[in-house]
Scaffold this motif. Structure first.
Motif, short mmCIF file in Angstrom:
data_model
loop_
_atom_site.label_atom_id
_atom_site.label_comp_id
_atom_site.label_asym_id
_atom_site.label_seq_id
_atom_site.Cartn_x
_atom_site.Cartn_y
_atom_site.Cartn_z
N ARG A 37 -71.43 -99.56 -74.13
CA ARG A 37 -72.56 -99.62 -75.09
C ARG A 37 -73.68 -98.68 -74.65
NH1 ARG A 37 -70.76 -105.57 -75.41
NH2 ARG A 37 -69.68 -105.46 -77.42
N ASP B 12 -78.08 -103.21 -79.25
CA ASP B 12 -79.31 -103.72 -78.65
C ASP B 12 -79.29 -103.30 -77.18
OD1 ASP B 12 -81.13 -105.30 -77.26
OD2 ASP B 12 -80.83 -107.04 -78.56
N ASP C 220 -76.71 -99.89 -84.07
CA ASP C 220 -76.58 -101.35 -84.07
C ASP C 220 -76.55 -101.95 -82.66
OD1 ASP C 220 -76.51 -101.64 -86.85
OD2 ASP C 220 -74.43 -100.94 -86.87
N VAL D 169 -66.68 -101.14 -89.30
CA VAL D 169 -67.78 -100.56 -88.52
C VAL D 169 -67.97 -99.08 -88.86
CG1 VAL D 169 -68.54 -100.05 -86.15
CG2 VAL D 169 -67.38 -102.21 -86.65
N GLU E 271 -69.47 -101.13 -82.14
CA GLU E 271 -70.80 -100.92 -82.71
C GLU E 271 -71.13 -99.44 -82.81
OE1 GLU E 271 -71.19 -102.52 -79.34
OE2 GLU E 271 -70.32 -104.33 -80.19
N GLN E 272 -71.81 -99.08 -83.90
CA GLN E 272 -72.44 -97.77 -83.97
C GLN E 272 -73.70 -97.84 -83.11
OE1 GLN E 272 -72.28 -95.27 -87.06
NE2 GLN E 272 -71.21 -96.55 -88.53
#
Ligand code: ATP
Length: 144
Positions: free
Chosen positions: A134, A91, A89, A15, A85-86
């Motif tokens: 996130r 959602d 990326d 990642v 996740e970066q």
């Protein structure tokens, strides 16, 4: 300026990989700041937004991590994440929907409703924390 290698790996890909000046993570034992030449360490990670500093810059890059382990040697930090996740990326709608689902399950559990009896509260709390990680990595505004 001293740097340390950072590699963040999820089950399906690398990642993030870079030479960094500092990593700030939330471990099961609390927040840890890892600098170059850190003493060897293995720690479990809770869901959170990891903070990466490059060079002398105090600006931080954020990476969402769902959980996993971090191994530190004086030259390298390896994060083995269950998911990571970066921001690019992530959602945002999926994260918001996951947050709403988790909150509804947690509320039903505490209200003792019929649906609440089937709720695995630890699982719901973890799902909520992953969604928060996130949204934090995105710098998004939300109510916890
Ligand atoms: P959901 O309920 O939306 O699946 P989750 O927290 O249960 O969320 P995880 O089990 O942590 O999801 O991750 C499963 C896979 O989905 C991983 O590959 C992870 O990177 C990816 N993923 C989960 N949520 C998002 C998101 N909001 N944006 C991008 N990828 C995501």
């Amino acid at each position: 300026m001293a740097t340390i290698k950072l590699e963040i790996v999820s089950p399906d890909k690398v990642v993030y990989e870079n030479d960094i000046s500092m990593l700030i993570v939330r471990s099961t034992g609390g927040e840890l700041g890892i600098l170059p030449h850190h003493a060897p360490l293995v720690a479990g990670l809770v869901p959170h937004a990891m903070r990466i500093r490059l060079g002398a810059d105090r600006d931080e890059q954020l990476i969402a991590v769902a959980g996993g382990f971090m191994e530190v040697t004086p030259e390298k930090i390896t994060v083995l994440a269950t998911a990571a996740e970066q921001p690019i990326d992530i959602d945002i709608n999926r994260a918001k929907e996951a947050m709403a689902r988790a909150k509804a399950r947690i509320a039903a559990f505490h209200q003792g409703t019929a649906e609440g009896k089937d709720v695995d509260i630890d699982r719901a709390e973890l799902a909520l924390r992953r969604s928060i990680a996130r949204l934090r990595a995105l710098g998004s505004q939300f109510e916890e």
